[in-house]
Scaffold this motif. Structure first.
Motif, PDB file in Angstrom:
ATOM      1  N   GLN A 147      16.104  82.818 -14.817  1.00 36.07           N
ATOM      2  CA  GLN A 147      15.601  81.647 -14.128  1.00 36.07           C
ATOM      3  C   GLN A 147      14.583  82.043 -13.059  1.00 36.07           C
ATOM      4  O   GLN A 147      13.611  81.341 -12.820  1.00 36.07           O
ATOM      5  CB  GLN A 147      16.761  80.889 -13.494  1.00 36.07           C
ATOM      6  N   GLY A 196      10.442  77.055 -12.377  1.00 38.70           N
ATOM      7  CA  GLY A 196      11.249  75.904 -12.741  1.00 38.70           C
ATOM      8  C   GLY A 196      10.584  74.640 -12.227  1.00 38.70           C
ATOM      9  O   GLY A 196       9.767  74.678 -11.305  1.00 38.70           O
ATOM     10  N   ASN A 197      10.889  73.502 -12.847  1.00 35.95           N
ATOM     11  CA  ASN A 197      10.384  72.208 -12.389  1.00 35.95           C
ATOM     12  C   ASN A 197      11.531  71.229 -12.267  1.00 35.95           C
ATOM     13  O   ASN A 197      12.314  71.104 -13.210  1.00 35.95           O
ATOM     14  CB  ASN A 197       9.344  71.660 -13.372  1.00 35.95           C
ATOM     15  N   GLU A 218      10.114  63.591 -23.699  1.00 39.70           N
ATOM     16  CA  GLU A 218      11.241  64.522 -23.806  1.00 39.70           C
ATOM     17  C   GLU A 218      11.534  65.205 -22.468  1.00 39.70           C
ATOM     18  O   GLU A 218      12.597  65.807 -22.301  1.00 39.70           O
ATOM     19  CB  GLU A 218      10.938  65.580 -24.869  1.00 39.70           C
ATOM     20  N   ILE A 219      10.584  65.134 -21.543  1.00 39.53           N
ATOM     21  CA  ILE A 219      10.724  65.890 -20.294  1.00 39.53           C
ATOM     22  C   ILE A 219      10.711  64.986 -19.063  1.00 39.53           C
ATOM     23  O   ILE A 219      11.612  65.031 -18.235  1.00 39.53           O
ATOM     24  CB  ILE A 219       9.620  66.961 -20.181  1.00 39.53           C
ATOM     25  N   ALA A 220       9.662  64.157 -18.928  1.00 39.02           N
ATOM     26  CA  ALA A 220       9.541  63.328 -17.730  1.00 39.02           C
ATOM     27  C   ALA A 220       8.524  62.222 -17.962  1.00 39.02           C
ATOM     28  O   ALA A 220       7.720  62.276 -18.886  1.00 39.02           O
ATOM     29  CB  ALA A 220       9.116  64.186 -16.535  1.00 39.02           C
ATOM     30  N   PRO A 235      11.943  62.099 -13.480  1.00 39.20           N
ATOM     31  CA  PRO A 235      12.866  62.555 -14.531  1.00 39.20           C
ATOM     32  C   PRO A 235      13.234  61.397 -15.462  1.00 39.20           C
ATOM     33  O   PRO A 235      13.337  60.244 -15.027  1.00 39.20           O
ATOM     34  CB  PRO A 235      14.079  63.051 -13.744  1.00 39.20           C
ATOM     35  N   CYS A 258       6.234  69.071  -9.166  1.00 33.22           N
ATOM     36  CA  CYS A 258       6.247  70.082 -10.229  1.00 33.22           C
ATOM     37  C   CYS A 258       4.930  70.848 -10.275  1.00 33.22           C
ATOM     38  O   CYS A 258       3.926  70.420  -9.691  1.00 33.22           O
ATOM     39  CB  CYS A 258       6.487  69.412 -11.586  1.00 33.22           C
ATOM     40  N   ASP A 263       2.433  73.271 -13.115  1.00 32.77           N
ATOM     41  CA  ASP A 263       2.189  73.831 -14.438  1.00 32.77           C
ATOM     42  C   ASP A 263       0.811  74.477 -14.465  1.00 32.77           C
ATOM     43  O   ASP A 263      -0.051  74.212 -13.611  1.00 32.77           O
ATOM     44  CB  ASP A 263       2.301  72.750 -15.524  1.00 32.77           C
ATOM     45  N   THR A 321       6.132  71.068 -18.320  1.00 36.31           N
ATOM     46  CA  THR A 321       7.254  71.908 -18.754  1.00 36.31           C
ATOM     47  C   THR A 321       8.440  71.783 -17.806  1.00 36.31           C
ATOM     48  O   THR A 321       8.321  71.302 -16.675  1.00 36.31           O
ATOM     49  CB  THR A 321       6.835  73.391 -18.806  1.00 36.31           C
ATOM     50  N   LYS A 322       9.574  72.256 -18.281  1.00 40.14           N
ATOM     51  CA  LYS A 322      10.752  72.405 -17.437  1.00 40.14           C
ATOM     52  C   LYS A 322      10.743  73.768 -16.750  1.00 40.14           C
ATOM     53  O   LYS A 322      11.350  73.949 -15.705  1.00 40.14           O
ATOM     54  CB  LYS A 322      12.026  72.267 -18.274  1.00 40.14           C
ATOM     55  N   GLU A 323      10.026  74.728 -17.375  1.00 41.76           N
ATOM     56  CA  GLU A 323      10.036  76.101 -16.879  1.00 41.76           C
ATOM     57  C   GLU A 323       9.109  76.309 -15.680  1.00 41.76           C
ATOM     58  O   GLU A 323       9.345  77.175 -14.846  1.00 41.76           O
ATOM     59  CB  GLU A 323       9.627  77.072 -18.000  1.00 41.76           C
TER      60      GLU A 323
END
Length: 321
Positions: A19, A24-25, A255-257, A282, A294, A296, A312-314
């Motif tokens: 992690q 992360g986001n 699928e994410i936000a 979210p 967030c 990216d 992304t979530k990452e």
């Protein structure tokens, strides 16, 4: 037995170690929106809106990081106790450094007409984490010019050292030349003070940066409380434009936000890495104020156009300045 214990420990720690490889986001906890990201020295800074009901938006926090991974919170860098004319809706901060001082521009009170008190203010501090004090004791802009609501301010320093304030809600955007001490504005050659530079599709949230001699002008489209909130952009040879819309580069991913928008951009010049910092909602949240900040990666094609951003979530990898 010792080797076995080390293997077990590695297994237990591996989720945390992996992690830590990316931001992360969201990049920090809490409901925060309209993030202004900027680099001061060897540190990344993010100045967001505290995302809550207007009456609760009476202060601002800031966050700093050396690597985009670990963020430190600097609470209440400014609040209505130091801005006497502000009583609600303190939002969309923009900051710059000049002559060793830090100037924070902000909106307050969400005025709906020239008869109300509020608009765009400016505060000053000796450090990027504040505390910030009111520079003027009154708004810098307290009226509607060219039908632009005085909100969503962005301060831009041109290559010749001139500072501009770019701002506007209600689908109108203005640019104005700040004077040397940020207490007011200079006039343009034609005698005007506020010039409209509204591009097609503009709603709010302007942002500008330079790359390879070109001016990239970015903004948000759509409604901030709904799922359809976007970032689009244009390119010109001057901060005055003309700006012809190129297209959208930041959109929601169901699928994410939802509601990805009101952004800023930072550049690690040493590595030539570009990042977009923005807010989104979210998919589990229905409250319009439940927005998170967030980050990216933002890239360009061979012609210098911005590639569509994948949210992304990452988040992003570690990057020191």
């Amino acid at each position: 037995m010792k080797i076995f214990r080390l293997v077990i420990l590695a297994c237990l720690l591996s989720p945390f170690l992996s992690q830590a490889q990316t931001s992360g986001n969201p990049i920090f906890p809490g409901w925060y929106a309209d993030p202004e990201a900027i680099v001061f020295g060897k540190t990344y800074w993010v100045y967001p809106t505290y995302s809550a009901k207007y009456k609760e938006q009476v202060f601002m926090d800031a966050f700093s990081s050396k690597d985009l991974i670990t963020w430190k919170k600097h609470p209440r860098i400014i609040d209505t106790a130091s801005i006497k004319w502000a009583n609600k809706a303190m939002w969309a901060p923009s900051i710059t450094e000049k002559d060793g001082k830090y100037y924070l521009f902000f909106g307050a009170n969400d005025i709906q007409s020239d008869k109300e008190i509020g608009g765009i203010g400016v505060a000053v501090a000796d450090k990027p984490e504040g505390p910030f004090k009111d520079l003027l004791g009154k708004p810098l802009i307290d009226k509607f010019h060219n039908k632009a609501q005085p909100i969503d301010q962005f301060v831009f320093k041109d290559k010749d050292g001139q500072y501009y304030l770019i701002y506007g809600g209600w689908s109108h955007c203005n640019i104005a030349k700040l004077n040397k001490d940020f207490t007011g504005f200079e006039t343009f050659a034609d005698g005007s003070t506020f010039k409209e530079i509204t591009p097609e599709g503009y709603t709010e949230g302007p942002f500008m940066f330079m790359k390879d001699g070109k001016y990239y002008f970015m903004w948000s489209e759509g409604g901030w409380t709904g799922p359809d909130y976007f970032v689009a952009y244009a390119v010109a040879d001057s901060p005055m434009g003309p700006f012809k819309r190129v297209g959208r580069i930041l959109t929601q991913d169901p699928e994410i936000a939802k509601g990805a928008g009101h952004h800023s951009v930072i550049h690690n010049a040493k590595k030539d890495e570009w990042y977009i910092v923005y807010h989104r909602r979210p998919i589990t949240e229905k409250d319009g104020n439940h927005r998170v900040t967030c980050i990216d990666l933002m890239t360009f094609d061979k012609n210098g156009l911005i590639n569509p951003v994948k949210i992304t979530k990452e988040g992003v990898k570690k990057s020191k300045l």
